[in-house]
Design an enzyme around this catalytic site. Structure first.
Site, PDB file in Angstrom:
ATOM      1  N   HIS A 137     -89.306  -7.053  34.011  1.00  0.00           N
ATOM      2  CA  HIS A 137     -90.487  -6.850  33.161  1.00  0.00           C
ATOM      3  C   HIS A 137     -90.268  -5.815  32.067  1.00  0.00           C
ATOM      4  O   HIS A 137     -91.205  -5.069  31.716  1.00  0.00           O
ATOM      5  CB  HIS A 137     -91.696  -6.468  34.037  1.00  0.00           C
ATOM      6  N   CYS A 138     -89.041  -5.756  31.531  1.00  0.00           N
ATOM      7  CA  CYS A 138     -88.725  -4.783  30.451  1.00  0.00           C
ATOM      8  C   CYS A 138     -89.018  -3.347  30.879  1.00  0.00           C
ATOM      9  O   CYS A 138     -89.328  -2.499  30.024  1.00  0.00           O
ATOM     10  CB  CYS A 138     -89.483  -5.082  29.161  1.00  0.00           C
ATOM     11  N   ALA A 139     -88.951  -3.076  32.171  1.00  0.00           N
ATOM     12  CA  ALA A 139     -89.306  -1.729  32.637  1.00  0.00           C
ATOM     13  C   ALA A 139     -88.368  -1.300  33.770  1.00  0.00           C
ATOM     14  O   ALA A 139     -88.806  -1.077  34.910  1.00  0.00           O
ATOM     15  CB  ALA A 139     -90.758  -1.696  33.090  1.00  0.00           C
TER      16      ALA A 139
END
Lengths: 386, 75
Positions: free
Chosen positions: A339-341
């Site tokens: 999740h791009c995190a």
């Protein structure tokens, strides 16, 4: 089909959103600020409608302090690059999205020192830890309002109180909360709020921006980009007036027209009502997933402390395989992975394999949530049978 | 011949904001191309009736609308 990817972008949109976009494209079409004819002024009035609705939603008195940009990421970059010169220090949290972490990594290479305050394994943060991290060179505290991975909401008001005591501005990444969680810049002590227009605000993708507290002095925040604004055209220096200071170039007017309608829809529906619906669905998903053998839920597991985002894994199964099966066999659409995190996943202990994310929205029904739960149960049973 | 006042602003964002505030206050208001003899950075100005100058200035200040200046304008 059951759409549970509202944390990436909300869908469907209220009918008024595509209708407003079509109306703009068909009946207006002109660029605001560039000419004084009737269509250019009609476009400018639509843009003012959007500013007024968002100012009301965010507790900002001056609608000219609602600045439109491509997305929340652009707004975060404007503030991070604008407020952090080489030699300065910034504090952030262990739950950030790459929209914050990547600009900070780039700034670190130019001599900015970054402190990442650790969060607990459920994503929560004890705000008092901030105090010890503040240095004489600290110029900014930047924090996500809620994690895009597990929904955990950070104690923004308490963090703001600490920042205020030390005279440090607070930048909040509200990509996951704007429209679905109460936000009031005055009450919450937020100096700068980066918002996404296409998630909880229910607007079209390619919209977002920066909400600036009425008390924040914009002279200390230079624009990242310069260019044509339609104003002060005799000067080659970029104007200091708000909102032109941060809005060079032709704006995304179809998007802003859609966002104006969406923000008005959110105001009329009521953030509290949206929150009540999403909280009910979130708790239903948490409880349902916790009741399935072989499923592990991550985060606070309390819908009172998180947005409408539920992170989970199936023991022994790849999150990508599960997401594919949910889509192809059951028509349940969700997002697997990191999740791009990556920083948030490290905090949760789910790096590098990631999680599945169910993110219901305003238009998700209880029946859809239950159908999605039944699908997960069937996939988990397949695994446990071996 | 009509007696008007012209509110000069720096951007059309400010012009439509002024228009909205004054219209909501019940004043007669019209956006016009800035008269050439009045210097301004913005091509659009806000025309009101001359007797409304004082109340318009008050309403704009109360709403935080940035204004360059207000000029009398007889046509």
């Amino acid at each position: 089909m059951i759409y549970l990817d509202n944390a990436a972008t909300s869908w469907p949109k209220p009918d008024c959103v595509p209708e407003a976009m079509l109306r703009y494209l068909r009946d207006v079409g002109a660029s605001p600020g560039r000419s004084g004819h009737r269509l250019a002024l009609a476009a400018e009035r639509i843009r003012l409608d959007a500013r007024l609705a968002l100012a009301e939603l965010f507790g900002v008195s001056d609608p000219l302090r609602i600045v439109f940009m491509h997305n929340a990421t652009t707004a975060l970059n404007v503030v991070l690059h604008g407020l952090l010169p080489p030699g300065s220090h910034v504090i952030t949290t262990g739950m950030e999205h790459n929209a914050v972490m990547r600009p900070l990594q780039a700034l670190a290479q130019r001599g900015v020192t970054v402190t990442v305050v650790a969060c607990h394994a459920d994503g929560t943060l004890a705000p008092t830890v901030l105090d010890a991290c503040i240095q004489p060179a600290t110029r900014l505290i930047v924090a996500t309002h809620a994690s895009n991975v597990c929904g955990t909401v950070l104690p923004i008001r308490e963090m703001s109180a600490i920042a205020k005591q030390r005279g440090i501005p607070l930048l909040v990444d509200a990509a996951q909360t704007a429209g679905g969680w109460p936000i009031d810049l005055r009450r919450d002590g937020i100096d700068l709020l980066a918002f996404s227009g296409h998630k909880g605000l229910l607007g079209p993708s390619g919209t977002g921006g920066l909400a600036i507290n009425d008390a924040f002095d914009v002279k200390c925040l230079p624009p990242l980009l310069q260019g044509g604004t339609g104003s002060r055209s005799e000067h080659e220096e970029h104007p200091a007036d708000l909102p032109d200071r941060y809005e060079p170039g032709t704006p995304n007017m179809p998007g802003i027209a859609g966002l104006a309608a969406a923000a008005r829809y959110v105001l009329e529906t009521g953030v509290a009502r949206i929150r009540t619906h999403e909280r009910m669905l979130t708790q239903r998903l948490i409880d349902g997933l916790r009741g399935i053998v072989g499923v592990r839920v991550h985060g606070t597991q309390d819908a009172g402390q998180q947005t409408a985002v539920v992170a989970f894994t199936l023991v022994g199964q790849s999150v990508s395989d599960v997401a594919q099966a949910l889509d192809e066999r059951f028509g349940v659409l969700c997002r697997p992975g990191l999740h791009c995190a990556p920083r948030a996943h490290r905090t949760l202990g789910t790096f590098p394999h990631g999680t599945l994310r169910f993110a219901p929205g305003l238009f998700t029904t209880l029946q859809e949530a239950d159908t999605a739960l039944a699908a997960v149960a069937e996939l988990a049973e397949t695994t446990s049978r071996g | 011949m009509a007696d008007y006042a012209v509110i000069l602003v720096h951007t059309t964002s400010h012009a439509v904001f002024a228009e909205r505030v004054l219209a909501q206050a019940g004043l007669a208001v019209k956006l016009i191309p800035t008269p050439r003899h009045l210097s301004s950075d913005c091509g659009t100005a806000v025309r009101i009736l001359a007797p409304d100058m004082a109340v318009a200035a008050e309403k704009l200040a109360a709403s935080g609308v940035p204004v360059d200046r207000i000029e009398s304008w007889a046509t």
